[in-house]
Design a protein around this motif. Structure first.
Motif: not given
Length: 337
Positions: A54-57, A62-65, A110-111, A181-189
């Motif tokens: 929700e925060l990223i969306a 941009r998302v900075v990793v 967002l970091l 977890v990173g893949d899960a976040l990407a797919i959820a977004l």
């Protein structure tokens, strides 16, 4: 195949290798199972993942990793996956950030910071910068009491798992959990935004994936290239159309221009007689022709052709009017196979 040989299970060296590989795979499976179990049983973990999405969306930037060592390598993959699935993201190495690349990060961004221990010293300057300019931080660690987790907007705490490394030093299982977890976040977004196959194609125009994401209408032949005749046409005209247009088929249309039948080489063979050319197309054509919409993926068209054992499909629009013709050779030339 050249270079391959039978495994000699009587050899102590090869038995040891087989056992080592088996342990590593089992350890990896156990790690993923531990993450899945924690996600189901631990509301704090599931809540943190939902909050991160929700925060990223909601961010306009941009998302900075970022991360160091193996966490950095995983971070690059997470950023690449997000960027290719509709979430603008890029990777910044914390050392480079401390030498000027912090200027790339704005207050709209967002970091996502990765550190298994949560105490990675090199991330300190990025944390300080985030606090100064009010940049939200999502952390991925295994220590909820770490410096990184305590200073995060959302702290994702992963279960402590056994590494495949017998010394427990080389990040293996832990890196895999970070990636999961990173893949899960990407797919959820991706799913939250309704990111479509057409959107995916925009970011993947090249290579095998790009060809499979082409749409049927982009590969089809249109206009005068289509072999078409109206009902009542003599079979002599049909043979000429089939030969001159080079598709081995002719589509038959009714008075409203709708596609109502096709004549193929197989239809000619089934009706072969001395009087064939005296017939009209009405008597020879196959009714209910196999058709496809132009908005369908080329890869799906290939599956349809293979399943139905045909080499040509007519495209029709929403009114049932012929809009193009697609040959299997068009798909093969484009690399859709």
């Amino acid at each position: 195949m050249m270079g391959l040989r039978q495994i000699d299970m009587n050899s102590p060296e090869e038995r040891a290798v087989i056992e080592s590989i088996g342990r590593s795979i089992t350890t990896a499976v156990d790690g993923i199972n531990a993450l899945a179990a924690r996600f189901t049983a631990d509301q704090a973990l599931s809540r943190s993942l939902v909050d991160a999405v929700e925060l990223i969306a909601r961010r306009n930037g941009r998302v900075v990793v970022s991360g160091v060592g193996k966490s950095g390598h995983i971070g690059r993959k997470i950023a690449a996956t997000m960027a290719s699935t509709g979430t603008s993201a890029y990777f910044v190495h914390p050392t480079e950030a401390s030498h000027g690349d912090l200027g790339m990060i704005t207050s709209d961004d967002l970091l996502i910071l990765l550190s298994w221990s949560g105490e990675t010293v090199e991330l300190g300057n990025m944390l300080a910068y985030a606090k100064r300019f009010n940049v939200p931080v999502v952390s991925v660690t295994s220590n909820s009491d770490s410096l990184l987790a305590r200073n995060s907007t959302v702290a994702i705490t992963l279960p402590k798992v056994q590494e495949a490394c017998p010394h427990g030093l080389a990040p293996t299982t832990s890196a895999m959990l970070q990636l999961a977890v990173g893949d899960a976040l990407a797919i959820a977004l991706l799913e939250r935004r309704g990111f479509s196959a057409q959107d995916f194609k925009t970011f993947h125009p090249g290579g095998k994936l790009g060809s499979q994401l082409l749409l049927v209408h982009e590969l089809a032949h249109h206009g005068e290239a289509m072999p078409l005749l109206p009902l009542g046409s003599p079979m002599g005209d049909a043979v000429i159309q089939m030969s001159s247009k080079g598709f081995g088929v002719v589509g038959i249309t009714d008075g409203a221009g709708k596609l109502v039948g096709v004549i193929t080489d197989g239809d000619l063979r089934r009706h072969m007689s001395r009087d064939l050319l005296l017939e009209t197309v009405d008597a020879v054509m196959s009714h209910n022709p196999r058709v496809i919409k132009g908005s369908v993926l080329a890869s799906a068209a290939m599956e349809i052709m293979q399943a139905q054992k045909v080499t040509v499909l007519f495209l029709i629009d929403d009114l049932g009017l012929p809009a193009g013709i697609l040959h299997i050779h068009d798909l093969l030339r484009a690399g859709v196979a």
